[in-house]
Scaffold this motif. Structure first.
Motif, PDB file in Angstrom:
ATOM      1  N   GLY A   9      36.403  83.345  86.744  1.00  0.00           N
ATOM      2  CA  GLY A   9      37.690  83.408  87.516  1.00  0.00           C
ATOM      3  C   GLY A   9      38.239  84.687  88.337  1.00  0.00           C
ATOM      4  N   ILE A  10      37.983  85.624  87.223  1.00  0.00           N
ATOM      5  CA  ILE A  10      38.482  87.015  87.737  1.00  0.00           C
ATOM      6  C   ILE A  10      37.820  87.426  89.004  1.00  0.00           C
ATOM      7  CG2 ILE A  10      38.639  89.334  87.310  1.00  0.00           C
ATOM      8  CD1 ILE A  10      39.144  88.702  84.480  1.00  0.00           C
ATOM      9  N   LEU A  11      36.441  87.123  88.958  1.00  0.00           N
ATOM     10  CA  LEU A  11      35.644  87.227  90.268  1.00  0.00           C
ATOM     11  C   LEU A  11      35.997  86.537  91.538  1.00  0.00           C
ATOM     12  CD1 LEU A  11      32.097  87.478  88.687  1.00  0.00           C
ATOM     13  CD2 LEU A  11      33.326  89.092  89.491  1.00  0.00           C
ATOM     14  N   HIS A  12      36.728  85.403  91.370  1.00  0.00           N
ATOM     15  CA  HIS A  12      37.412  84.851  92.455  1.00  0.00           C
ATOM     16  C   HIS A  12      38.395  85.737  93.167  1.00  0.00           C
ATOM     17  CE1 HIS A  12      35.474  81.506  90.850  1.00  0.00           C
ATOM     18  NE2 HIS A  12      35.851  80.582  91.899  1.00  0.00           N
ATOM     19  N   PHE A  13      39.206  86.602  92.407  1.00  0.00           N
ATOM     20  CA  PHE A  13      40.227  87.401  92.676  1.00  0.00           C
ATOM     21  C   PHE A  13      39.691  88.752  93.307  1.00  0.00           C
ATOM     22  CE2 PHE A  13      42.175  84.313  90.247  1.00  0.00           C
ATOM     23  CZ  PHE A  13      43.358  84.101  91.085  1.00  0.00           C
ATOM     24  N   VAL A  14      38.245  89.062  92.966  1.00  0.00           N
ATOM     25  CA  VAL A  14      37.835  90.471  92.965  1.00  0.00           C
ATOM     26  C   VAL A  14      36.961  90.536  94.352  1.00  0.00           C
ATOM     27  CG1 VAL A  14      36.188  92.135  92.238  1.00  0.00           C
ATOM     28  CG2 VAL A  14      37.808  91.255  90.414  1.00  0.00           C
ATOM     29  N   VAL A  15      36.249  89.258  94.547  1.00  0.00           N
ATOM     30  CA  VAL A  15      35.320  89.132  95.620  1.00  0.00           C
ATOM     31  C   VAL A  15      35.603  87.670  96.208  1.00  0.00           C
ATOM     32  CG1 VAL A  15      33.642  91.058  95.171  1.00  0.00           C
ATOM     33  CG2 VAL A  15      33.320  88.541  94.132  1.00  0.00           C
ATOM     34  N   PRO A  16      36.834  87.420  96.417  1.00  0.00           N
ATOM     35  CA  PRO A  16      36.964  86.079  97.095  1.00  0.00           C
ATOM     36  C   PRO A  16      36.044  85.834  98.391  1.00  0.00           C
ATOM     37  CG  PRO A  16      38.965  87.587  97.858  1.00  0.00           C
ATOM     38  CD  PRO A  16      38.072  88.168  96.752  1.00  0.00           C
ATOM     39  N   GLU A  17      35.889  86.567  99.125  1.00  0.00           N
ATOM     40  CA  GLU A  17      35.095  86.332 100.252  1.00  0.00           C
ATOM     41  C   GLU A  17      33.741  85.888  99.877  1.00  0.00           C
ATOM     42  OE1 GLU A  17      34.374  90.665  99.041  1.00  0.00           O
ATOM     43  OE2 GLU A  17      36.125  89.584  99.682  1.00  0.00           O
ATOM     44  N   LEU A  18      33.238  85.974  98.651  1.00  0.00           N
ATOM     45  CA  LEU A  18      31.901  85.470  98.156  1.00  0.00           C
ATOM     46  C   LEU A  18      32.186  84.050  98.123  1.00  0.00           C
ATOM     47  CD1 LEU A  18      29.251  86.180  96.994  1.00  0.00           C
ATOM     48  CD2 LEU A  18      30.156  86.278  94.919  1.00  0.00           C
ATOM     49  N   TYR A  19      33.304  83.508  97.616  1.00  0.00           N
ATOM     50  CA  TYR A  19      33.441  82.099  97.471  1.00  0.00           C
ATOM     51  C   TYR A  19      33.908  81.400  98.506  1.00  0.00           C
ATOM     52  CZ  TYR A  19      32.950  83.757  92.552  1.00  0.00           C
ATOM     53  OH  TYR A  19      32.589  84.292  91.398  1.00  0.00           O
ATOM     54  N   VAL A  20      34.636  82.255  99.442  1.00  0.00           N
ATOM     55  CA  VAL A  20      35.021  81.298 100.729  1.00  0.00           C
ATOM     56  C   VAL A  20      33.840  80.754 101.475  1.00  0.00           C
ATOM     57  CG1 VAL A  20      36.303  81.640 102.715  1.00  0.00           C
ATOM     58  CG2 VAL A  20      37.189  82.566 101.007  1.00  0.00           C
ATOM     59  N   GLN A  21      32.721  81.611 101.378  1.00  0.00           N
ATOM     60  CA  GLN A  21      31.426  81.507 102.343  1.00  0.00           C
ATOM     61  C   GLN A  21      30.984  80.165 101.923  1.00  0.00           C
ATOM     62  OE1 GLN A  21      28.810  84.898 102.675  1.00  0.00           O
ATOM     63  NE2 GLN A  21      30.392  85.589 101.216  1.00  0.00           N
ATOM     64  N   ILE A  22      31.177  79.482 100.606  1.00  0.00           N
ATOM     65  CA  ILE A  22      30.601  78.442 100.230  1.00  0.00           C
ATOM     66  C   ILE A  22      31.465  77.291 100.169  1.00  0.00           C
ATOM     67  CG2 ILE A  22      28.574  79.539  98.862  1.00  0.00           C
ATOM     68  CD1 ILE A  22      30.184  78.781  96.394  1.00  0.00           C
ATOM     69  N   MET A  23      32.653  77.574 100.644  1.00  0.00           N
ATOM     70  CA  MET A  23      33.725  76.268 100.647  1.00  0.00           C
ATOM     71  C   MET A  23      33.260  75.438 101.902  1.00  0.00           C
ATOM     72  SD  MET A  23      36.464  75.160  99.315  1.00  0.00           S
ATOM     73  CE  MET A  23      36.876  76.867  98.386  1.00  0.00           C
ATOM     74  N   PRO A  24      33.097  74.277 101.551  1.00  0.00           N
ATOM     75  CA  PRO A  24      32.729  73.177 102.707  1.00  0.00           C
ATOM     76  C   PRO A  24      33.862  73.269 103.805  1.00  0.00           C
ATOM     77  CG  PRO A  24      32.506  72.135 100.707  1.00  0.00           C
ATOM     78  CD  PRO A  24      33.213  73.594 100.457  1.00  0.00           C
ATOM     79  N   PRO A  25      33.542  73.275 105.260  1.00  0.00           N
ATOM     80  CA  PRO A  25      34.490  73.529 106.029  1.00  0.00           C
ATOM     81  C   PRO A  25      35.529  72.192 106.261  1.00  0.00           C
ATOM     82  CG  PRO A  25      32.266  73.272 107.167  1.00  0.00           C
ATOM     83  CD  PRO A  25      31.996  73.377 105.456  1.00  0.00           C
TER      84      PRO A  25
END
Length: 117
Positions: A9-25
């Motif tokens: 969960g903390i990583l979502h705040f540290v490197v959010p761009e990593l997770y945004v990339q895999i978000m379905p459009p």
């Protein structure tokens, strides 16, 4: 299990761009959803560490894993190259597809914390 979810969960705040990339459009506000899922992971991670809230947090973890499954499917089928991974590389095709059955394992692990109810 709890500390793993807190760290994730903390990583979502540290490197959010990593997770945004895999978000379905098809999902709106991907960054907001990344932060929301990160917060949820922190909350369930803490929740399973507290005996009084463990059962509820485990059920919430299962719900969270189901909710984030579309991102894992999108990552597997879209062939999106995830930039910003630790170590600098993108996950292989095998790793992207292996995440799908891993979700089932994580759901079973969380279910174990519900005391089988």
């Amino acid at each position: 299990m709890g500390p793993l979810y807190v760290v994730a969960g903390i990583l979502h705040f540290v490197v959010p761009e990593l997770y945004v990339q895999i978000m379905p459009p098809v999902f709106p506000a991907p960054l907001a959803l990344v932060y929301l899922s990160g917060l949820a992971e922190i909350v369930v991670g803490i929740g399973v560490l507290i005996p009084r809230t463990r059962r509820y947090a485990a059920w919430a973890t299962i719900a969270l894993l189901v909710a984030i499954f579309p991102a894992n499917v999108y990552m597997a089928i879209s062939g999106v190259v995830v930039a910003g991974m630790p170590g600098g590389g993108a996950p292989s095709t095998l790793v992207r597809w292996a995440r799908l059955p891993l979700q089932g394992v994580l759901i079973l692990w969380a279910y174990w914390y519900t005391d089988g109810d």
